[in-house]
Scaffold this motif. Structure first.
Motif, PDB file in Angstrom:
ATOM      1  N   ILE A 110     -12.096 -10.457   0.972  1.00  0.00           N
ATOM      2  CA  ILE A 110     -11.578  -9.063   1.026  1.00  0.00           C
ATOM      3  C   ILE A 110     -10.027  -8.930   1.112  1.00  0.00           C
ATOM      4  CG2 ILE A 110     -11.864  -6.595   2.198  1.00  0.00           C
ATOM      5  CD1 ILE A 110     -14.470  -7.719   3.372  1.00  0.00           C
ATOM      6  N   THR A 111      -9.650  -9.924   1.726  1.00  0.00           N
ATOM      7  CA  THR A 111      -8.081  -9.474   1.990  1.00  0.00           C
ATOM      8  C   THR A 111      -7.449 -10.006   0.356  1.00  0.00           C
ATOM      9  OG1 THR A 111      -7.899 -10.423   4.272  1.00  0.00           O
ATOM     10  CG2 THR A 111      -6.007 -10.942   3.076  1.00  0.00           C
TER      11      THR A 111
ATOM     12  N   ILE B  91      -7.673  -7.117  -1.896  1.00  0.00           N
ATOM     13  CA  ILE B  91      -6.803  -5.730  -1.458  1.00  0.00           C
ATOM     14  C   ILE B  91      -5.463  -6.301  -1.767  1.00  0.00           C
ATOM     15  CG2 ILE B  91      -5.652  -4.990   0.604  1.00  0.00           C
ATOM     16  CD1 ILE B  91      -8.111  -5.263   1.983  1.00  0.00           C
TER      17      ILE B  91
ATOM     18  N   LEU C  73      -4.974  -6.174  -5.631  1.00  0.00           N
ATOM     19  CA  LEU C  73      -4.564  -4.645  -6.033  1.00  0.00           C
ATOM     20  C   LEU C  73      -3.505  -4.024  -5.438  1.00  0.00           C
ATOM     21  CD1 LEU C  73      -8.393  -3.428  -4.709  1.00  0.00           C
ATOM     22  CD2 LEU C  73      -7.705  -3.534  -6.997  1.00  0.00           C
ATOM     23  N   VAL C  74      -3.036  -4.109  -4.426  1.00  0.00           N
ATOM     24  CA  VAL C  74      -1.657  -3.798  -3.782  1.00  0.00           C
ATOM     25  C   VAL C  74      -0.633  -4.405  -4.706  1.00  0.00           C
ATOM     26  CG1 VAL C  74       0.019  -3.713  -2.025  1.00  0.00           C
ATOM     27  CG2 VAL C  74      -2.444  -3.194  -1.487  1.00  0.00           C
TER      28      VAL C  74
ATOM     29  N   THR D  31       1.694  -5.860   2.829  1.00  0.00           N
ATOM     30  CA  THR D  31       0.315  -5.642   2.921  1.00  0.00           C
ATOM     31  C   THR D  31      -0.123  -6.917   3.893  1.00  0.00           C
ATOM     32  OG1 THR D  31       0.225  -4.553   1.015  1.00  0.00           O
ATOM     33  CG2 THR D  31      -1.822  -5.184   1.930  1.00  0.00           C
TER      34      THR D  31
ATOM     35  N   LEU E 121      -2.181  -6.618   7.445  1.00  0.00           N
ATOM     36  CA  LEU E 121      -3.687  -7.185   7.622  1.00  0.00           C
ATOM     37  C   LEU E 121      -3.503  -8.114   8.621  1.00  0.00           C
ATOM     38  CD1 LEU E 121      -4.726  -7.084   3.871  1.00  0.00           C
ATOM     39  CD2 LEU E 121      -5.269  -5.324   5.712  1.00  0.00           C
TER      40      LEU E 121
END
Length: 262
Positions: A204-205, A208, A211-212, A255, A259
């Motif tokens: 998941i990280t 993300i 995407l970021v 990010t 996180l």
């Protein structure tokens, strides 16, 4: 193309040894890169009015103080101190009352404070993450690099639907999807082979971060579009400036730092 390849080789010959050596060598290199990035943002003509040279220097010093403060493995969880963050506020905002004829206005002070915080926190994070683990740092670099490469190739061969035509005419949703796939695959491979076992959290990280990274690329494109420039500078012929090369990486690192502590 030849110029672009030569620039890339020269950059790698400088960056790779510093990255491997780490420590003071890496920190020194990070500070130099930060200074160049700072100049690129200062040189933007439409984002702010002309800033007095004395304030540019004070902003530069403030940025370096943030970069070099509180960096250790534990700093990821402790964060920057109030003392460190207050320095730019006081030293960049108070002088606005002493400049006459609107030579240094509060809006320009806030711009200077903003880029000082942004670059200071980003490059402080670079140092902290390198101290934490060389392989972790490579993981964070690989994701946006491969994402960008796959996005470009996917967009070139399969791109039909424009993503943000006003900001980046060549970016497509097909390229976006291809970039996400490439970033996820490369990130997971690096993590699995060099850092540790894969978990749902890691997957998941990585998604993300990919995407970021693509969103960060568009943010930097917006800044350039607003200032009517193609590249932030020409320090790397064929590649542009420091911020042109670090656009996605900056947002990935920020990010990840967020996180990591939630």
């Amino acid at each position: 193309m030849k110029t672009r390849i030569i620039s890339a080789i020269v950059a790698l010959l400088i960056v790779v040894p510093l990255l491997i050596l780490g420590g003071y060598y890496f920190s020194f290199g990070v500070c130099l890169v930060a200074i160049l990035a700072y100049k690129e943002l200062i040189d933007l003509k439409k984002s702010h009015a002309k800033i007095p040279f004395s304030m540019v220097i004070i902003g530069l010093i403030s940025m370096l103080l943030i970069i070099l403060s509180n960096y250790s493995n534990a700093s990821i969880y402790k964060g920057l101190t109030y003392q460190t963050l207050i320095i730019p506020l006081l030293f960049l905002l108070i002088p606005t009352i002493f400049f006459k004829n609107n030579k240094y206005m509060t809006k320009d002070a806030f711009y200077l404070i903003g880029i000082t915080y942004l670059l200071g926190i980003v490059f402080n994070s670079f140092i902290i993450l390198r101290i934490r683990s060389l392989y972790l740092f490579l993981y964070l670099i690989i994701i946006p690099m491969i994402t960008d490469t796959f996005a470009m190739l996917s967009g070139k061969f399969f791109g039909k639907h424009k993503m943000c035509p006003t900001l980046s005419p060549h970016k497509t949703w097909e390229g976006f999807a291809g970039g996400l796939f490439g970033g996820l695959l490369s990130g997971l491979l690096v993590y699995n082979f060099f850092i540790g076992a894969l978990t749902i959290r890691v997957v998941i990280t990585t998604i993300i971060l990919s995407l970021v990274g693509q969103m960060g690329d568009l943010v930097m494109s917006k800044i350039k579009r607003e200032n009517e420039i193609k590249d932030f500078s020409n320090i790397m012929p064929g590649h542009g400036g420091i911020l042109d090369r670090l656009d996605s990486i900056i947002f990935v690192v920020l990010t990840y730092m967020f996180l990591l502590i939630i």
